[in-house]
Scaffold this motif. Structure first.
Motif, PDB file in Angstrom:
ATOM      1  N   ALA A  69       0.822  -1.211   0.000  1.00 39.28           N
ATOM      2  CA  ALA A  69       0.000   0.000   0.000  1.00 39.28           C
ATOM      3  C   ALA A  69       0.852   1.255   0.000  1.00 39.28           C
ATOM      4  CB  ALA A  69      -0.927  -0.010   1.217  1.00 39.28           C
ATOM      5  N   ALA A  73       1.453   3.664  -3.228  1.00 42.97           N
ATOM      6  CA  ALA A  73       0.984   5.049  -3.152  1.00 42.97           C
ATOM      7  C   ALA A  73       2.128   6.027  -3.361  1.00 42.97           C
ATOM      8  CB  ALA A  73       0.314   5.298  -1.805  1.00 42.97           C
ATOM      9  N   ALA A  99     -10.007   6.870  -0.288  1.00 44.06           N
ATOM     10  CA  ALA A  99      -9.672   6.471   1.084  1.00 44.06           C
ATOM     11  C   ALA A  99     -10.660   7.031   2.099  1.00 44.06           C
ATOM     12  CB  ALA A  99      -8.259   6.929   1.437  1.00 44.06           C
ATOM     13  N   TRP A 176      -3.111   5.410   2.560  1.00 39.88           N
ATOM     14  CA  TRP A 176      -3.376   4.084   2.002  1.00 39.88           C
ATOM     15  C   TRP A 176      -2.789   2.969   2.856  1.00 39.88           C
ATOM     16  CZ3 TRP A 176      -7.374   3.256  -0.565  1.00 39.88           C
ATOM     17  CH2 TRP A 176      -7.884   4.224  -1.418  1.00 39.88           C
ATOM     18  N   LYS A 179      -5.500   2.521   5.395  1.00 42.55           N
ATOM     19  CA  LYS A 179      -6.652   1.794   4.868  1.00 42.55           C
ATOM     20  C   LYS A 179      -6.349   0.309   4.740  1.00 42.55           C
ATOM     21  CE  LYS A 179     -10.064   3.158   3.740  1.00 42.55           C
ATOM     22  NZ  LYS A 179     -11.327   3.380   4.498  1.00 42.55           N
TER      23      LYS A 179
END
Length: 311
Positions: A69, A73, A99, A176, A179
């Motif tokens: 992630a 990102a 997000a 991210w 998340k």
């Protein structure tokens, strides 16, 4: 003035949510996290492995997830800045937009309110069942409203404040990575076997990343509701989670109702302690909770805008 990436992402989410047509074509980034988690869990959380091995492999799963992630990102952010230069911020806002979940939370609560308003308990149970994990088949008017309020308060942290906080602190990689960990916690961070050992790292990582956002969520809810401070301080520790009790106690204090209490999961009653004091939650409290939630989101906008201005 610095780039208003977070403010623009909040505006996109509030105005559009995650459109169903877009979801049908592209899915949602969280779905990719869920598939990676499911693959790791299927391969590494095997019955023949002991708790120590499962815990180690669960930790590897979380580390892999964060790496995918955050590095993904970061690569996207660098590519956008390289290609767009000073005009990168709108594209960065587009990349951060999924997000956030302001609109999604509101979209899920409104059908519960509508069903309770017309006294349609079957529809209200179905609607609230979309956002809570408890058994909903036997919930009465009060139980439905209480479940929806609790979910709205807790999800304000998970779906709005925490991703916004990490976006402001660490940019796209931060939001991210959060998340990804939050998705892992929801899927494997359970205290019951067979996920207890394998999901340990996911649960603890989510606890760590929510420490500051949970307390900020309570602050914003109390400011938006004009009170609730005493209940937050007194009752936040009555929740099993070290973080979820903060926004839930804040909402209970603002509304002057009792939340939590006994609840049924998979046919078994879990005797949770009550949070808050006053009357039982009902339709009026749920409507008020939605208003407090909207105002608290607005305060988040002010924070995002203020940080962009001062940076």
């Amino acid at each position: 003035m610095a780039e208003p990436v977070a403010l623009a992402a909040l505006a996109l989410d509030a105005g559009l949510g995650w459109p169903a047509r877009l979801h049908a074509v592209t899915g949602h980034p969280v779905g990719a996290f869920a598939r990676l988690i499911a693959t790791c869990e299927r391969r590494w959380n095997r019955p023949g492995y002991g708790d120590f091995a499962r815990r180690v492999l669960g930790t590897v799963t979380v580390a892999l997830l964060i790496a995918v992630a955050a590095l993904g990102a970061l690569a996207v952010e660098h590519a956008i800045r390289w290609a767009a230069g000073p005009l990168a911020w709108p594209l960065l806002a587009l990349a951060a937009w999924p997000a956030l979940a302001q609109r999604s939370l509101d979209d899920h609560v409104r059908p519960v309110i509508a069903a309770l308003a017309r006294d349609d308990l079957p529809a209200a149970r179905k609607a609230v069942g979309m956002i809570v994990g408890r058994d909903t088949a036997a919930l009465d008017h009060t139980g439905i409203a209480r479940a929806a309020i609790e979910s709205l308060a807790e999800s304000f942290c998970d779906g709005v404040v925490a991703p916004l906080f990490w976006l402001l602190v660490l940019g796209l990689p931060g939001t991210w990575a959060y998340k990804a960990v939050n998705t892992a916690d929801s899927l494997i961070g359970h205290p019951e076997p067979p996920l207890r050992a394998f999901g340990w790292a996911a649960a603890r990582s989510d606890d760590l990343l929510n420490l500051a956002p949970a307390r900020l969520s309570a602050l914003l809810l109390c400011l938006a509701g004009g009170g609730g401070w005493r209940i937050v301080w007194r009752d936040h520790a009555r929740h099993a989670s070290p973080n979820a009790g903060w926004p839930e106690a804040a909402m209970a204090g603002v509304l002057r109702v009792r939340l939590a209490g006994p609840v049924r999961y998979d046919g078994a009653v879990l005797d949770k302690p009550w949070i808050g004091e006053g009357g039982e939650a009902g339709l009026a409290a749920l409507i008020a909770a939605r208003r407090v939630y909207v105002r608290a989101c607005g305060l988040g906008w002010l924070i995002a805008g203020g940080m962009a201005w001062l940076a």
